[in-house]
Design an enzyme around this catalytic site. Structure first.
Site, PDB file in Angstrom:
ATOM      1  N   ASP A 459       7.983   5.097  -8.455  1.00 25.15           N
ATOM      2  CA  ASP A 459       6.892   4.115  -8.425  1.00 25.15           C
ATOM      3  C   ASP A 459       5.567   4.776  -8.082  1.00 25.15           C
ATOM      4  O   ASP A 459       5.524   5.904  -7.576  1.00 25.15           O
ATOM      5  CB  ASP A 459       7.239   3.030  -7.391  1.00 25.15           C
ATOM      6  CG  ASP A 459       6.686   1.665  -7.764  1.00 25.15           C
ATOM      7  OD1 ASP A 459       5.747   1.592  -8.574  1.00 25.15           O
ATOM      8  OD2 ASP A 459       7.204   0.666  -7.220  1.00 25.15           O
ATOM      9  N   ASP A 528       5.718  -6.291 -13.212  1.00 24.27           N
ATOM     10  CA  ASP A 528       6.257  -7.001 -12.057  1.00 24.27           C
ATOM     11  C   ASP A 528       6.394  -8.495 -12.348  1.00 24.27           C
ATOM     12  O   ASP A 528       6.974  -9.233 -11.551  1.00 24.27           O
ATOM     13  CB  ASP A 528       5.353  -6.795 -10.832  1.00 24.27           C
ATOM     14  CG  ASP A 528       5.661  -5.486 -10.110  1.00 24.27           C
ATOM     15  OD1 ASP A 528       6.728  -4.899 -10.383  1.00 24.27           O
ATOM     16  OD2 ASP A 528       4.841  -5.060  -9.284  1.00 24.27           O
TER      17      ASP A 528
HETATM   18  C1  GLA Z   1       6.193  -2.134  -7.102  1.00 26.49           C
HETATM   19  C2  GLA Z   1       7.245  -2.261  -8.181  1.00 26.49           C
HETATM   20  C3  GLA Z   1       8.250  -3.294  -7.766  1.00 26.49           C
HETATM   21  C4  GLA Z   1       8.870  -2.911  -6.446  1.00 26.49           C
HETATM   22  C5  GLA Z   1       7.800  -2.726  -5.401  1.00 26.49           C
HETATM   23  C6  GLA Z   1       8.373  -2.168  -4.108  1.00 26.49           C
HETATM   24  O1  GLA Z   1       5.417  -3.270  -7.027  1.00 26.49           O
HETATM   25  O2  GLA Z   1       6.671  -2.577  -9.412  1.00 26.49           O
HETATM   26  O3  GLA Z   1       9.248  -3.455  -8.751  1.00 26.49           O
HETATM   27  O4  GLA Z   1       9.593  -1.719  -6.610  1.00 26.49           O
HETATM   28  O5  GLA Z   1       6.779  -1.835  -5.849  1.00 26.49           O
HETATM   29  O6  GLA Z   1       7.428  -2.019  -3.124  1.00 26.49           O
END
Ligand code: GLA
Length: 708
Positions: A459, A528
């Protein structure tokens, strides 16, 4: 065979791909100039185009060289368009003058043909090589540029694009691209190309949610299925800029490369700078054919393991948020395994003092309260359940409240005397520093090795700010480039060390999706936003360039965490089946009926996923239509096809027409694997497939047809 020929009499190079030709030459001034990019041309035909003088009617002492029409327009001479290459030599001179220095045509080990066209500046110590590569199985032409400082003093690179592309003269031009923001990525825009310069860019240090580094141009008449389209995509995961131009003399083209406005690079004596690839494609058959060609190119020439079937994944994020612990994860893992999930991914919250987004990032050891015996019991259990184990990491980030930051406050991007802007309470680690990249590589490699980790969700949850590297001898701007090279290098080394490791690229959803990151990862977290209704548009925009094989799609709980919308489980599954199916809901709260229904969809997906992940995609009805959105995926040998249809809120009294299928084998007969109904391909193609969607909101279907 891909072919590159050179006609010494005309000074012309002709590059042939299976269906297109691309021609260029060096003009009297020594500059590399564009000749043609379109359907196949013979050398004689290309020579005719090259010999044609550009219409100079009305030219005056104010015009200078046409702003569009060179292979890499420089800042120099009477040029007033967007420079693709702009340098400042040590004595302050900026005007670059081309001097040809020969060419090489070679066959690469993988059977591609490559042209390296060399130049130097007429006076100053700069070598410039334009690279072109064509493959036997795609019309995508790869282009990049290398620059070498052959002198004793540094040269400032003010702009170093990978390539400039020129489209043939047309009466009108239309631009297709995507815009977006967090949780609303990949919104397709299709608008008349305005006269002037249209800049698509990211200044964020990541590819961005807000724009994506690809463009398509057509003459305004292309449709999904018809018409010529010229497109290009940049393989770069940092800041970038693509400028599309429409000039007053009626021409159009685009130039693109890494870096955004005003970032410069000092090219040290002896140093070679190689740009990322800015690949281009001319295609017939509308936007759909352009997308399919990019999908095939990504599978055949970009992804590390393209032919692998991506497993059905479970991710705990929407179920638990930061509240992860051994017991809770084991409970979810058992439920996930019972559904047929093949890869279990534990998301954020497993390490250091991470209880929310305010602390712990950077301290990558399992939390002793949550995992008293480390991660092994959970991982063993996941493996025992027959699933692979994946873990969320965010290696480029640090919370100020972390042991790492307390020990190394100088490791983050920063400027002296400037506030260190926090976003999501975190700061960006300076991956341009060799020690930071090495630190990341070491802990990641040890983590993967020590725990037998099969998959990382990598990420990156904020853009750059105060992007400084104080006291670095080459100046601060280099970090924009070196950061990305080091990021790539860490991932490449990890993969080399652990050949079984698979990686999902994520940046708060789809903030880092591009052909550069896809060359070293296996899939991306698309957005997301997991609301199935919103996903239809996001997936439509995503599919313009990137294949379904790379598009992770979760089924999550309702009401949706982001939009509060509730849609049926069936609809959520059918939407997620359009990519790499995954589940992200809190399975401990699903009823037995829901779990049974979900297990059925997972089993169905496993029967058709080879079509979704490796088939040929036809967007039969886009999401802007009134009525159902329909996507079809067909096996390359046409032996099977899958039709997915989603209808949000049908209007009463509107016609409900059968949908005409594409890509079937003429004369063949196909059997509906669900209902047993038999259809003739000709009927499906000419008269359509009745979708049988029930009235009412959120109707959806998946129809799998198998050739008899
Ligand atoms: C980002 C990712 C999510 C999740 C969060 C965790 O927003 O896109 O899917 O993994 O971080 O903090």
């Amino acid at each position: 065979m891909p072919q590159i020929s050179y006609d010494p009499d005309a000074g012309l190079w002709l590059l042939d791909t299976p269906r297109t030709s691309y021609a260029l030459r060096v003009d009297d001034s020594g500059a590399p100039c564009h000749v043609a990019w379109g359907g196949r041309l013979s050398l004689a035909e290309a020579r005719e185009v090259a010999a044609r003088p550009r219409d100079t009617e009305g030219s005056s002492s104010f015009e200078g060289r046409p702003p569009v029409g060179e292979e890499l327009p420089v800042d120099g001479g009477a040029r007033y368009g967007v420079p693709s290459l702009q340098v400042r030599f040590a004595d302050g001179t900026r005007a670059l003058e081309w001097a040809p220095a020969g060419h090489h045509i070679t066959e690469t080990p993988d059977g591609a043909a490559q042209l390296d066209l060399s130049f130097h500046d007429r006076h100053y110590p700069l070598d410039i090589t334009l690279h072109y590569r064509v493959h036997a199985d795609t019309d995508v032409i790869e282009r990049w540029t290398s620059l070498r400082n052959t002198g004793a003093e540094a040269i400032t690179l003010l702009r170093g694009d990978s390539a400039a592309w020129t489209v043939p003269p047309r009466d009108d031009y239309r631009l297709s691209h995507v815009t977006g923001q967090w949780s609303a990525e990949s919104q397709l825009r299709r608008e008349t190309l305005p006269f002037g310069e249209t800049v698509l860019t990211s200044r964020r240090g990541i590819t961005s949610h807000h724009a994506n580094p690809w463009v398509m141009l057509d003459d305004g008449n292309a449709t999904e299925e018809h018409g010529q389209v010229w497109s290009a995509a940049l393989a770069w995961s940092g800041s970038w800029r693509i400028t599309a131009q429409r000039t007053p003399d009626g021409r159009a083209g685009f130039t693109g490369g890494a870096g955004h406005d005003s970032t410069t690079l000092l090219l040290a004596p002896g140093e070679t700078h190689t740009t990322p690839c800015f690949a281009g494609l001319c295609s017939e058959g509308g936007f759909a054919a352009a997308s399919r060609a990019w999908h095939a190119y990504t599978l055949d020439h970009v992804l590390p393991h393209p032919r692998e079937i991506r497993p059905v994944l479970y991710n705990s994020w929407e179920a638990t948020g930061f509240d992860v612990d051994e017991q809770g994860q084991m409970a979810l893992a058992a439920k996930a395994a019972a559904l047929g999930t093949e890869l279990y991914v534990m998301d954020d919250g497993w390490f250091g003092a991470r209880r929310d987004d305010r602390a712990g990032l950077g301290d990558w050891t399992p939390s002793p309260e949550r995992f008293p015996q480390g991660l092994s019991p959970l991982i063993d259990e996941v493996h025992r359940l027959g699933m692979r184990f994946g873990l969320w990491v965010e290696p480029e980030m640090v919370n100020a409240d972390s042991d790492l930051y307390r020990a190394h406050p100088d490791w983050v991007l920063h400027f002296p005397h400037r506030t260190r802007t926090e976003m999501r309470n975190q700061l960006v680690l300076n991956f341009a520093r060799g020690d930071v990249a090495e630190w990341a590589y070491k802990w990641l490699s040890a983590l993967v090795a020590d725990h037998g980790i099969d998959f990382l969700k990598w990420d990156m949850n904020r853009p750059f700010s105060e992007a400084g590297h104080p006291a670095h001898p080459d100046g601060d701007d280099r970090l924009w480039t070196t950061y990305v090279h080091h990021l790539y290098d860490v991932i490449d080394r990890l993969r080399a060390d652990h050949p079984h490791l698979r990686i999902e690229a994520c940046s708060g959803g789809g903030g880092r999706v591009d052909l550069g990151i896809l060359a070293r990862t296996d899939q991306v977290w698309t957005s997301d936003n997991t609301d199935a209704a919103d996903r239809i548009g996001i997936q439509h925009g995503y599919s313009q360039l990137y294949p379904a094989r790379t598009m992770a799609a979760w089924v999550t709980d309702v009401p949706n965490q982001l939009t509060a919308r509730s849609v049926p489980l069936r609809f959520r599954f059918h939407v997620a089946m359009a990519g790499v199916l995954a589940i992200g809901g809190d399975l401990t709260r699903w009823s037995d009926d829901e779990l049974a229904e979900a297990a059925g969809f997972v089993a169905t997906y496993k029967q058709v996923r080879h079509l979704v992940q490796h088939g040929v995609q036809h967007r039969l009805r886009g999401p802007v239509d009134d009525g159902p959105t329909v996507v079809q995926y067909t096996a390359e040998d046409r032996s099977e096809t899958l039709v997915l249809a989603w209808q949000r809120a049908p209007h009463g009294g509107r016609p409900r027409l059968p949908v005409r299928l594409a890509g079937l084998e003429p004369g063949a007969v196909y059997r509906d694997a669900g209902s047993g109904t038999v259809h003739h391909a000709t009927v499906l193609t000419d008269h359509g497939l009745p979708l049988g969607l029930p009235p009412g909101d959120w109707a959806s279907t998946a129809i799998h047809l198998v050739r008899r």
